[in-house]
Design a protein around this motif. Structure first.
Motif, short mmCIF file in Angstrom:
data_model
loop_
_atom_site.label_atom_id
_atom_site.label_comp_id
_atom_site.label_asym_id
_atom_site.label_seq_id
_atom_site.Cartn_x
_atom_site.Cartn_y
_atom_site.Cartn_z
N UNK A 62 31.79 47.59 47.27
CA UNK A 62 31.43 47.43 45.86
C UNK A 62 32.35 46.41 45.23
N UNK A 63 31.81 45.53 44.40
CA UNK A 63 32.69 44.59 43.72
C UNK A 63 33.58 45.31 42.70
N UNK A 64 34.76 44.75 42.46
CA UNK A 64 35.65 45.31 41.45
C UNK A 64 35.29 44.70 40.11
N UNK A 65 35.20 45.52 39.08
CA UNK A 65 34.86 45.06 37.74
C UNK A 65 35.80 43.95 37.29
N UNK A 66 35.28 43.03 36.52
CA UNK A 66 36.08 41.89 36.07
C UNK A 66 37.22 42.30 35.15
N UNK A 67 37.15 43.49 34.54
CA UNK A 67 38.23 43.92 33.64
C UNK A 67 39.47 44.35 34.41
N UNK A 68 39.34 44.64 35.71
CA UNK A 68 40.48 45.07 36.51
C UNK A 68 41.38 43.86 36.76
N UNK A 69 42.65 44.00 36.45
CA UNK A 69 43.59 42.91 36.65
C UNK A 69 44.01 42.92 38.12
N UNK A 70 43.34 42.12 38.91
CA UNK A 70 43.53 42.13 40.36
C UNK A 70 44.95 41.81 40.77
N UNK A 71 45.57 40.84 40.11
CA UNK A 71 46.94 40.46 40.48
C UNK A 71 47.90 41.63 40.25
#
Length: 104
Positions: A62-71
């Motif tokens: 599943x893709x991670x929502x764009x609001x999640x701060x991946x870094x």
């Protein structure tokens, strides 16, 4: 679960549902308006991750929502100490109407 009837705009309620895939489910709805009587199906699908699972299944992509701060998430995962963990299994309940072994 409820959904609005697309015809009369009254509420339709779940009659039944079934799992299609690990990320989707088909639900049969029936309109509560007796003059309408519309029965229809809808598919509910999981489409993105808001918070990653602590016990992820590698087969579920599943893709991670764009609001999640991946870094930030990556930094936290790299700097957090490890800990021993064993997932608990769900306890199975027995048949309520089965005679207990002691009563045998």
């Amino acid at each position: 679960m409820r959904m609005m009837c697309p015809h009369c705009k009254d509420m339709a309620y779940t009659r039944t549902s079934g799992q299609l895939t690990v990320t989707s489910r088909e639900t049969v709805f029936a309109c509560r308006n007796p003059e309408c009587g519309h029965t229809f199906t809808a598919v509910t699908e999981i489409n993105r991750t808001l918070s990653p699972s602590a016990i992820p299944d590698p087969k579920v992509v599943l893709p991670i929502s764009s609001h999640v701060q991946r870094a930030l998430l990556q930094h936290q995962l790299q700097t957090m100490p490890g800990a021993a963990y064993t997932p608990s299994t769900r306890q199975q309940t027995g048949d309520l109407f089965e005679a207990s072994p002691a009563a045998g």
